[in-house]
Design a protein around this motif. Structure first.
Motif, mmCIF file in Angstrom:
data_model
loop_
_atom_site.group_PDB
_atom_site.id
_atom_site.type_symbol
_atom_site.label_atom_id
_atom_site.label_comp_id
_atom_site.label_asym_id
_atom_site.label_seq_id
_atom_site.Cartn_x
_atom_site.Cartn_y
_atom_site.Cartn_z
ATOM 1 N N THR A 139 0.192 140.841 -9.722
ATOM 2 C CA THR A 139 -0.152 139.431 -9.509
ATOM 3 C C THR A 139 -1.195 139.306 -8.405
ATOM 4 O OG1 THR A 139 2.180 139.031 -9.967
ATOM 5 C CG2 THR A 139 0.892 137.176 -9.224
ATOM 6 N N LEU A 142 -4.427 139.978 -9.736
ATOM 7 C CA LEU A 142 -4.917 138.864 -10.541
ATOM 8 C C LEU A 142 -5.561 137.803 -9.663
ATOM 9 C CD1 LEU A 142 -4.986 137.238 -13.246
ATOM 10 C CD2 LEU A 142 -2.749 136.373 -12.631
ATOM 11 N N TYR A 143 -4.885 137.513 -8.527
ATOM 12 C CA TYR A 143 -5.416 136.458 -7.677
ATOM 13 C C TYR A 143 -6.674 136.894 -6.951
ATOM 14 C CZ TYR A 143 -0.853 134.216 -8.300
ATOM 15 O OH TYR A 143 0.267 133.644 -8.801
ATOM 16 N N MET A 156 -8.082 131.505 -4.330
ATOM 17 C CA MET A 156 -6.834 130.877 -4.720
ATOM 18 C C MET A 156 -7.083 129.533 -5.366
ATOM 19 S SD MET A 156 -4.078 132.197 -4.677
ATOM 20 C CE MET A 156 -3.081 131.508 -5.941
ATOM 21 N N VAL A 160 -5.836 128.391 -9.016
ATOM 22 C CA VAL A 160 -4.965 127.231 -9.221
ATOM 23 C C VAL A 160 -5.645 126.190 -10.103
ATOM 24 C CG1 VAL A 160 -3.885 125.309 -8.022
ATOM 25 C CG2 VAL A 160 -3.661 127.593 -7.127
ATOM 26 N N ILE A 163 -5.335 127.212 -13.593
ATOM 27 C CA ILE A 163 -4.005 126.969 -14.154
ATOM 28 C C ILE A 163 -3.826 125.495 -14.462
ATOM 29 C CG2 ILE A 163 -1.540 127.029 -13.650
ATOM 30 C CD1 ILE A 163 -1.968 129.548 -12.115
ATOM 31 N N TYR A 164 -4.288 124.634 -13.574
ATOM 32 C CA TYR A 164 -4.151 123.202 -13.856
ATOM 33 C C TYR A 164 -5.013 122.782 -15.031
ATOM 34 C CZ TYR A 164 -1.165 121.945 -9.961
ATOM 35 O OH TYR A 164 -0.104 121.812 -9.122
ATOM 36 N N THR A 179 -4.704 117.615 -6.118
ATOM 37 C CA THR A 179 -3.461 118.341 -6.399
ATOM 38 C C THR A 179 -3.645 119.854 -6.252
ATOM 39 O OG1 THR A 179 -3.050 116.605 -8.011
ATOM 40 C CG2 THR A 179 -1.529 118.455 -7.989
ATOM 41 N N HIS A 183 -1.759 122.249 -3.543
ATOM 42 C CA HIS A 183 -0.984 123.398 -3.995
ATOM 43 C C HIS A 183 -1.411 124.656 -3.247
ATOM 44 C CE1 HIS A 183 1.372 124.768 -7.737
ATOM 45 N NE2 HIS A 183 1.465 125.701 -6.812
ATOM 46 N N PHE A 187 0.667 127.070 -0.704
ATOM 47 C CA PHE A 187 0.754 128.506 -0.943
ATOM 48 C C PHE A 187 0.401 129.291 0.312
ATOM 49 C CE2 PHE A 187 0.694 132.286 -3.474
ATOM 50 C CZ PHE A 187 -0.362 133.040 -3.026
ATOM 51 N N MET A 191 2.445 131.995 2.429
ATOM 52 C CA MET A 191 2.108 133.403 2.318
ATOM 53 C C MET A 191 1.385 133.956 3.538
ATOM 54 S SD MET A 191 3.073 134.383 -0.725
ATOM 55 C CE MET A 191 3.933 133.492 -1.977
ATOM 56 N N CYS A 208 6.842 137.071 -0.852
ATOM 57 C CA CYS A 208 7.518 136.857 -2.130
ATOM 58 C C CYS A 208 8.930 137.387 -2.109
ATOM 59 C CB CYS A 208 6.729 137.523 -3.260
ATOM 60 S SG CYS A 208 5.212 136.651 -3.636
ATOM 61 N N ASN A 213 13.806 132.391 -5.283
ATOM 62 C CA ASN A 213 13.380 131.884 -6.602
ATOM 63 C C ASN A 213 12.440 132.849 -7.285
ATOM 64 O OD1 ASN A 213 14.845 129.574 -6.632
ATOM 65 N ND2 ASN A 213 13.225 128.328 -5.701
ATOM 66 N N ILE A 214 11.482 133.291 -6.500
ATOM 67 C CA ILE A 214 10.478 134.172 -7.114
ATOM 68 C C ILE A 214 11.131 135.463 -7.592
ATOM 69 C CG2 ILE A 214 8.385 135.480 -6.694
ATOM 70 C CD1 ILE A 214 7.471 133.379 -4.809
ATOM 71 N N SER A 217 12.997 134.845 -10.758
ATOM 72 C CA SER A 217 12.149 134.583 -11.933
ATOM 73 C C SER A 217 11.478 135.843 -12.433
ATOM 74 C CB SER A 217 11.067 133.553 -11.608
ATOM 75 O OG SER A 217 11.441 132.723 -10.566
#
Lengths: 225, 633
Positions: A139, A142-143, A156, A160, A163-164, A179, A183, A187, A191, A208, A213-214, A217
């Motif tokens: 990940t 990817l970022y 970032m 984001v 994604i939106y 937004t 976000h 983040f 982080m 993370c 939660n992370i 998931s």
């Protein structure tokens, strides 16, 4: 002036050539031949045993995966355009092309513009059967769009926004222009431990791991195949 | 979503891991996949040809038969395979569709067979790949046109008139189809003759005849024998007028008739005469009058009612209208260009013929069509060069649309040939089918006569054994219906005799009737009394249960060995077919008619051509019954 003369001479040569072609009756044919040669390029993956050793899939699973892959891309490789089209089909509401672009880059380990079966299977192996550290590393890659080892706010924000974009225009509640920015700020708040404006791999993994939660998931997608 | 994308779904889902660190809320639980993910090989047996494929392949298209649970209906537990009783050759293409995602249309297959297979497997024809789509569409259109022609041919001309048509309808029919009655044929030939006479008269009256005595100049015959020609003209016009008025009277839709081409031609052919009668003999208008006489030549077009070839030519020209239009347009363009060029090229020459651009048009046309009269010739070198280019391009431009016109003509001509051939063949076919259907399903009546209802105890029980259980059940059903309605089935002859004998006052105790859809009233007739050759008119059994209407047309044909008569000509073939009680071997015939039969006493052929026929010959019987059956199940 000399450039002009050269240009004229060049033009005259071309004209003479085309008259010659006209006379010989081969005027239109050449273009076709060129095109034909390009399309037949084939990739073959390494052997089944090697792939089995390199990834966390069993032979049967690799067989199923390859059959599907080969059926879609008989030439053995996916280029970015096709990848974008395929990915967009899953998200018809919005525009998935930007995110697909980033995704493609992260899959294309050799950065040559096409995903071969090995890349495909390696990435799937990490995402579905890998350890949490491996997944988080993937990940992070990817970022990190420019692959410099740091995620800055700009990268970032791009991610984001992409994604939106996939959400499309019609959402509830309606998307506001800031937004994504909010976000991203949230983040980074979470982080960026040393508040230096960039997130490194270690910071990322640590943060993370602290988030329950992370972690939970990450286990969700193990049975996708 | 395209089925192929399903392969990428696991991949897209896996990539969702990339969203996790950004997620504001927790992710939902993934769906549990109940069915085993192991891919297995399925066996599909299509009429003996075994195919094997991955289950995944078939699952790609879940809205087809093979991709959905519908295929479970065809699963054979014993052999662990899916069995389809269909064409194995076609199945190959269907399966390829699953494999490659593209459906191809095999060129050598019949389009209807292919469509049926697609319908069976639940595949929509629209997904045929682009490579084969054009061919598929062309063939389909061709087939539909052919079917439309066939039904048209069936419904058309030679069917007998409905009994209560008015004289107007009959007249119209006589005009449209001269073959139907002798009078119509006579009238047809008479008008044809008079058209010819009229045209010949028109031609001959301009030929120079020997001048009358005392004059040197040659006179055209028309002026020498004015009276004779006038009488002939009058006679022809009278006939044409009469014909036109009759047609106008008989036409079902007068407005439509008046607008049709033939009617216009008729009017144009006879108008000049009347106008000539009305017009005074004065100098000013006689010029116009002469022009009008030109229109008399249009009488020749009246021949197109008599000649099919002319009509075909007309249709061809109509269908090639766009190509002809294009030809004309391109010719005009070329003419204008070349005329201008030639004019300016020849401008300087003294005494040149190219006096203006419109004058050069004549030269250009003559040159482009390669006529080359030579009345206008270029003299300058430039003129000659452009003149040669003009003639070369003329050849090209004119040759281009010609193949299109020719192919259209050929297609229409052959279609017409086919239509005529079909009509002739249809007659023979109908006669044969009628023959085959005759005497079908007298099985039930035979059954009754042999005492089938009396149970096994009777003498004739032996004969009954040879019938299949199907027949038994069917007969039982018919019997139930008889009991329900308290009427019995019988045959046409008996029925018609009943009617006759009724009128004579002869009654018997048993009342029999034909239960038909029209609900014909009962009449008296002993069940087994008469056996003569008759045809049963639409004795139908409506099985009103369920939505499917299967109407059994019971048609009886019995002849005795005597000098039986009326059907003998048609039954020439069946003279040798006799039934023997001992080895009776006929099966009942159920002819499924999708639409209700017409209420005519004639035997009407069911509209759907799907009547499989199996003729079974049977051997001689003591009754000398002739039964020729079709078994269609």
């Amino acid at each position: 002036m000399s450039g002009c003369a050269r240009c004229c001479k060049h033009g005259l040569m071309k004209f003479a050539l085309s008259v010659g072609k006209l006379v010989r009756g081969t005027l239109i044919k050449d273009n076709l031949d060129d095109d034909l040669e390009l399309s037949v390029v084939c990739h073959r993956p390494e052997g089944l045993e090697q792939l089995e050793a390199q990834t966390n899939f069993s032979k049967k699973e690799l067989q199923v995966l390859y059959r599907g892959f080969k059926n879609e891309c008989p030439s053995g490789a996916v280029n970015e355009e096709t990848f974008k089209q395929i990915y967009s089909q899953f998200f018809p509401h919005g525009d998935a092309s930007t995110y697909a672009h980033y995704l493609f880059n992260s899959f294309d380990s050799s950065q040559n513009g096409s995903i071969k079966f090995e890349d495909f299977v390696t990435a799937l192996s990490i995402l579905l059967r890998g350890t949490t550290t491996e997944k988080l590393e993937w990940t992070f890659n990817l970022y990190d769009i420019n692959r410099d080892g740091y995620i800055n706010k700009e990268e970032m924000t791009n991610i984001v926004k992409a994604i939106y974009d996939m959400m499309g225009r019609f959402t509830y509640p309606a998307l506001k222009t800031d937004t994504p920015k909010q976000h991203v700020d949230a983040f980074f708040q979470k982080m960026d431990k040393n508040r230096d404006g960039v997130v490194t791999l270690d910071e990322f993994i640590l943060s993370c791991q602290e988030d329950e939660n992370i972690m939970r998931s990450l286990q969700l997608f193990e049975n996708v195949i | 979503m395209a089925a192929g994308v399903a392969t990428w779904l696991p991949f897209a889902r896996a990539a969702a891991v990339g969203w996790l660190p950004l997620a504001k809320k927790t992710m939902p639980k993934p769906p549990v996949d109940k069915k085993s993910r192991n891919d297995e090989i399925l066996f599909v047996n299509v009429s003996g040809l075994r195919f094997q494929t991955w289950k995944n392949t078939l699952d790609r298209y879940p809205d087809t038969l093979l991709g959905s649970s519908e295929k479970e209906f065809f699963y054979n537990e014993d052999t662990q395979e899916y069995f389809f009783d269909r064409d194995p050759e076609m199945f190959r293409h269907i399966l390829n569709f699953y494999r490659t995602g593209k459906l191809h249309y095999p060129r050598q297959e019949c389009i209807q067979a292919f469509d049926e297979e697609l319908a069976f497997y639940g595949i929509v024809p629209d997904i045929i790949g682009d490579c084969c789509m054009e061919e598929y569409r062309d063939r389909k259109k061709e087939n539909q046109e052919r079917l439309a022609e066939d039904t048209e041919a069936e419904n058309a001309t030679d069917t007998p008139l409905p009994p209560h048509s008015t004289s107007r309808e009959r007249l119209w029919r006589a005009f449209e189809n001269p073959h139907t009655s002798t009078m119509a044929l006579v009238f047809y030939y008479v008008t044809g003759f008079f058209i010819a006479v009229s045209v010949i008269a028109n031609v001959v009256e301009t030929v120079p005849c020997r001048p009358p005595k005392g004059s040197k100049k040659d006179l055209p015959c028309g002026e020498k024998y004015t009276l004779a020609f006038f009488c002939m003209d009058t006679a022809c016009v009278l006939i044409f007028t009469f014909e036109y008025l009759m047609r106008l009277f008989a036409a079902p839709s007068r407005c439509k008739f008046m607008r049709s081409v033939m009617s216009v031609i008729d009017v144009v052919a006879i108008m000049p005469y009347y106008i000539g009668l009305v017009m005074p003999e004065n100098e000013d208008v006689s010029g116009a009058f002469v022009t009008l006489r030109v229109f008399r030549v249009f009488r020749i077009f009246k021949f197109s009612r008599h000649s099919q070839g002319l009509r075909i030519l007309g249709y061809t020209l109509k269908s090639c209208a766009s190509e002809l239009g294009f030809l004309l347009f391109s010719l005009t363009m070329a003419i204008i260009i070349f005329a201008t060029v030639m004019f300016y090229a020849e401008k300087g020459t003294k005494g040149t013929n190219f006096t203006s651009i419109p004058a050069s048009f004549w030269y250009t046309i003559v040159t482009m069509t390669t006529l080359g009269y030579g009345d206008m010739v270029p003299n300058t070198i430039a003129g000659k060069i452009f003149g040669s280019i003009c003639s070369l391009s003329g050849v090209l431009v004119i040759a281009l649309p010609v193949p299109v016109i020719v192919s259209n003509f050929s297609r229409i001509y052959h279609q017409n040939q086919r239509a005529d051939k079909m009509r002739a063949q249809q007659k023979v076919r109908l006669a044969r089918i009628r023959l085959a259907k005759k005497g079908t399903t007298n099985a039930f009546l035979q059954y009754k006569e042999e005492g089938g209802f009396q149970g096994r105890g009777s003498d004739n029980a032996l004969c009954l054994k040879n019938r299949s259980s199907f027949e038994h059940q069917h007969h039982h059903l018919l019997h139930c219906l008889e009991k329900t309605t308290n009427h019995e089935f019988t045959d046409e002859l008996t029925f018609s005799e009943m009617c006759m004998t009724e009128s004579v006052g002869y009654r018997t105790s048993r009342s029999t009737s034909i239960s038909s859809q029209q609900g014909v009233a009962t009449s008296c007739c002993p069940r087994r009394a008469k056996r003569r050759a008759i045809r049963l008119a639409n004795s139908t059994v409506s099985v009103s249960r369920g939505s499917v209407q299967e109407l059994d047309t019971l048609q009886v044909h019995k002849t005795s060995a005597g000098p039986q008569s009326s059907r003998s000509s048609l039954n020439a073939r069946t003279e040798d077919l006799k039934l023997n009680c001992e080895d009776r071997d006929f099966t009942a015939a159920i002819i499924s008619i999708p639409t209700p039969p017409a209420n005519t006493p004639d035997e009407s052929l069911p509209p759907s051509p799907a009547i499989p026929g199996i003729l079974r010959n049977s051997r001689p019987t003591s009754f000398t019954h002739e039964t020729v059956k079709i078994s269609s199940l």
